[in-house]
Design a protein around this motif. Structure first.
Motif, mmCIF file in Angstrom:
data_model
loop_
_atom_site.group_PDB
_atom_site.id
_atom_site.type_symbol
_atom_site.label_atom_id
_atom_site.label_comp_id
_atom_site.label_asym_id
_atom_site.label_seq_id
_atom_site.Cartn_x
_atom_site.Cartn_y
_atom_site.Cartn_z
ATOM 1 N N ALA A 1 1.332 3.964 -3.072
ATOM 2 C CA ALA A 1 1.040 5.381 -2.840
ATOM 3 C C ALA A 1 2.197 6.253 -3.308
ATOM 4 C CB ALA A 1 0.757 5.625 -1.361
ATOM 5 N N PRO B 1 -14.965 11.495 1.621
ATOM 6 C CA PRO B 1 -13.807 10.597 1.583
ATOM 7 C C PRO B 1 -12.483 11.330 1.770
ATOM 8 C CG PRO B 1 -14.495 11.140 -0.647
ATOM 9 C CD PRO B 1 -15.488 11.810 0.265
ATOM 10 N N ASP B 2 -11.476 10.564 2.132
ATOM 11 C CA ASP B 2 -10.122 11.079 2.286
ATOM 12 C C ASP B 2 -9.160 9.916 2.059
ATOM 13 O OD1 ASP B 2 -7.780 12.385 2.993
ATOM 14 O OD2 ASP B 2 -8.144 12.209 5.155
ATOM 15 N N THR B 3 -8.421 9.941 0.991
ATOM 16 C CA THR B 3 -7.480 8.853 0.670
ATOM 17 C C THR B 3 -6.159 9.101 1.405
ATOM 18 O OG1 THR B 3 -6.828 10.047 -1.340
ATOM 19 C CG2 THR B 3 -8.519 8.343 -1.564
ATOM 20 N N TRP B 4 -6.164 8.804 2.704
ATOM 21 C CA TRP B 4 -5.044 9.160 3.571
ATOM 22 C C TRP B 4 -4.049 8.036 3.791
ATOM 23 C CZ3 TRP B 4 -4.738 6.032 7.855
ATOM 24 C CH2 TRP B 4 -5.888 5.299 8.173
ATOM 25 N N ARG C 1 -0.470 8.604 2.737
ATOM 26 C CA ARG C 1 -0.078 10.023 2.695
ATOM 27 C C ARG C 1 1.195 10.296 3.488
ATOM 28 N NH1 ARG C 1 -4.990 13.013 3.993
ATOM 29 N NH2 ARG C 1 -5.489 12.684 1.796
ATOM 30 N N THR D 1 -4.409 12.296 8.318
ATOM 31 C CA THR D 1 -5.798 12.403 7.873
ATOM 32 C C THR D 1 -6.229 13.869 7.897
ATOM 33 O OG1 THR D 1 -6.648 12.099 10.114
ATOM 34 C CG2 THR D 1 -6.372 10.108 8.773
ATOM 35 N N TYR E 1 -11.407 3.302 7.834
ATOM 36 C CA TYR E 1 -10.834 4.219 6.853
ATOM 37 C C TYR E 1 -11.516 5.588 6.783
ATOM 38 C CZ TYR E 1 -9.106 -0.330 5.415
ATOM 39 O OH TYR E 1 -8.536 -1.574 5.422
ATOM 40 N N ASP E 2 -12.772 5.675 7.204
ATOM 41 C CA ASP E 2 -13.530 6.920 7.057
ATOM 42 C C ASP E 2 -13.600 7.657 8.395
ATOM 43 O OD1 ASP E 2 -14.032 6.353 4.391
ATOM 44 O OD2 ASP E 2 -15.889 5.285 4.851
ATOM 45 N N ASN F 1 0.829 -1.201 0.000
ATOM 46 C CA ASN F 1 0.000 0.000 0.000
ATOM 47 C C ASN F 1 0.864 1.251 0.000
ATOM 48 O OD1 ASN F 1 -1.316 2.244 1.854
ATOM 49 N ND2 ASN F 1 -3.005 1.165 0.860
#
Length: 348
Positions: free
Chosen positions: A41, A307-310, A313, A147, A288-289, A37
Motif C-alpha cells: 500500500a 467498495p473502499d480500498t481501506w 490506508r 474506512t 472487507y466491505d 499488504n
C-alpha cells in the motif's frame, strides 16, 4: 487471521542521522500477509520507498521482493535499523511489538506498528514514552478508523446531528480463529479475542466520543464455552464487556473467535443518540466491505457503501505524515487509554 512472523528483538545501536529525501525511505520488520499488504500500500501510493525488509521466513521475503525487487534483505532488527531509513513498519507477533518499537524509536526512526502496540497498558506506556523522548511519530494500525464508512459515522456523531449519545454497541465475531500457536499463549499474545479483535472496537468507541474517562468496566470471558479468568492461563474465545463512561454513555462489547454465527464475520459499531442512531457495519459477512447507516426510528438510510480500498490506508497516512516532517504527537496517548480499558476487561 493475518499471518505474522517472528523476529526476536535485540538491542540496536543508534543509527546515523538520515538526510531528508524526496521519497520517504522505510524498513519493514515482519512481512507476512499483513506486513506485505501494508508494504504494498505504501509503495503503490508513492509516499514511501521500500528500502529494507527483515523476516525469518524465506517465502515471505520472496513475496516481498515481487513488489520491491531491489530492497535490502536484513536478518535482524539491528541490521534493518543500520540502513538509511526514516521509519519502520512493524508486523511481527504481539509479544515483540513493544520492545521492537522502542528499539526503533530510540534509534530515531518513526514507527508504525500492528495492534496491539503492547500486550498490557504498561508496555504501551513505555512505547509512547520512548516516542515522546525521541520526538518521533508513532502510529498503530487501528485500521477501521480509516474506512470511509467509519469516518462518516464519526462525522455524524461529532456534528451533533445524533443528539446526545447514550448507547454504543460494539460487535466483532469471527467465524475463524488464529492459525498461529502464539495467539493462544497469553504470555505471548496478551489475551484472546478481546485484544485481537475487541481492541479495534474499543478504540472506535473512545475515539468517536473524544476519549472520555472510563468510570467502570465489567466483563465475562469464556474459553470453549466455560468461564475463564487470566489466572487460568487460557485465552478467551468469547467475551462480553460493559464499559461505563464518566460522560454518561454506556458501551457494550461482544467479540469472539470461532463463533457459529452463520457467516464469516459480524462487525459493527453502532451509536445511539437522542436524535437517532448511526452504524458502521460489515456487509454479508465480509471482512472487507462496510456500510455506514443512519437510523430514524424504524427507518434506515445507507450513507456509505462499498467498495473502499481501506486496508493499507492508515499506513499510507502515517507515512505521509512522516514524509511531511511530523514528529511526536500527543494523540499517541490514545493508545495507552485503549490499552488501559483492555486491562480492565481482563481484570488486571
Amino acid at each position: 487471521m493475518a499471518e505474522e512472523t517472528v523476529l526476536e528483538p535485540t538491542k540496536a545501536a543508534a543509527a546515523p542521522n538520515v538526510a531528508p529525501t524526496d521519497t520517504l525511505k522505510l524498513g519493514f520488520l515482519g512481512i507476512g500477509w499483513i506486513g506485505r499488504n501494508r508494504m504494498e500500500a505504501i509503495a503503490n501510493s508513492g509516499v514511501g520507498e521500500v528500502t529494507a525488509v527483515a523476516d525469518p521466513v524465506p517465502q515471505n521475503v520472496e513475496e516481498a521482493q515481487k513488489t520491491a525487487p531491489n530492497t535490502k534483505v536484513c536478518q535482524t532488527i539491528n541490521e534493518l535499523l543500520e540502513e538509511d531509513i526514516e521509519g519502520v513498519v512493524i508486523a511481527t507477533p504481539s509479544a515483540f511489538h513493544a520492545e521492537q518499537s522502542i528499539i526503533a524509536l530510540e534509534s530515531g526512526k518513526a514507527v508504525f506498528c500492528q495492534k496491539p502496540l503492547g500486550r498490557y497498558a504498561e508496555e504501551t506506556k513505555r512505547v509512547v514514552e520512548a516516542a515522546r523522548q525521541a520526538n518521533t511519530l508513532l502510529g498503530v494500525d487501528l485500521s477501521y478508523r480509516s474506512t470511509v464508512a467509519m469516518r462518516k459515522v464519526y462525522e455524524l456523531v461529532k456534528s451533533g446531528e445524533l443528539g446526545d449519545i447514550y448507547g454504543v454497541e460494539l460487535v466483532f465475531h469471527n467465524a475463524y480463529g488464529p492459525d498461529k500457536a502464539w495467539f493462544y499463549d497469553p504470555k505471548l499474545s496478551g489475551g484472546g479475542c478481546v485484544i485481537d479483535l475487541g481492541v479495534h472496537l474499543v478504540d472506535l468507541a473512545l475515539w468517536t466520543l473524544d476519549f472520555p474517562e472510563v468510570e467502570h468496566v465489567t466483563s465475562s470471558l469464556f474459553s470453549k464455552g466455560k468461564r475463564v479468568t487470566p489466572a487460568d492461563g487460557k485465552v478467551e474465545d468469547y467475551a462480553t464487556a460493559s464499559i461505563h463512561l464518566a460522560t454518561g454513555p454506556h458501551v457494550q462489547l461482544s467479540c469472539s473467535w470461532n463463533l457459529p454465527a452463520g457467516q464469516e464475520a459480524i462487525i459493527s459499531a453502532t451509536f445511539y443518540g437522542t436524535n437517532g442512531g448511526a452504524s458502521f457495519k460489515n456487509v454479508n459477512g465480509s471482512f472487507y466491505d462496510f456500510v455506514a447507516e443512519r437510523f430514524w426510528g424504524t427507518k434506515t438510510e445507507t450513507l456509505v457503501s462499498p467498495p473502499d480500498t481501506w486496508g493499507g490506508r492508515a499506513a499510507v497516512e502515517w507515512a505521509q505524515r512522516v514524509a511531511n516532517g511530523e514528529k511526536f504527537h500527543e494523540e499517541a496517548e490514545q493508545f495507552v487509554k485503549v490499552a488501559t480499558v483492555l486491562d480492565r476487561i481482563y481484570g488486571r
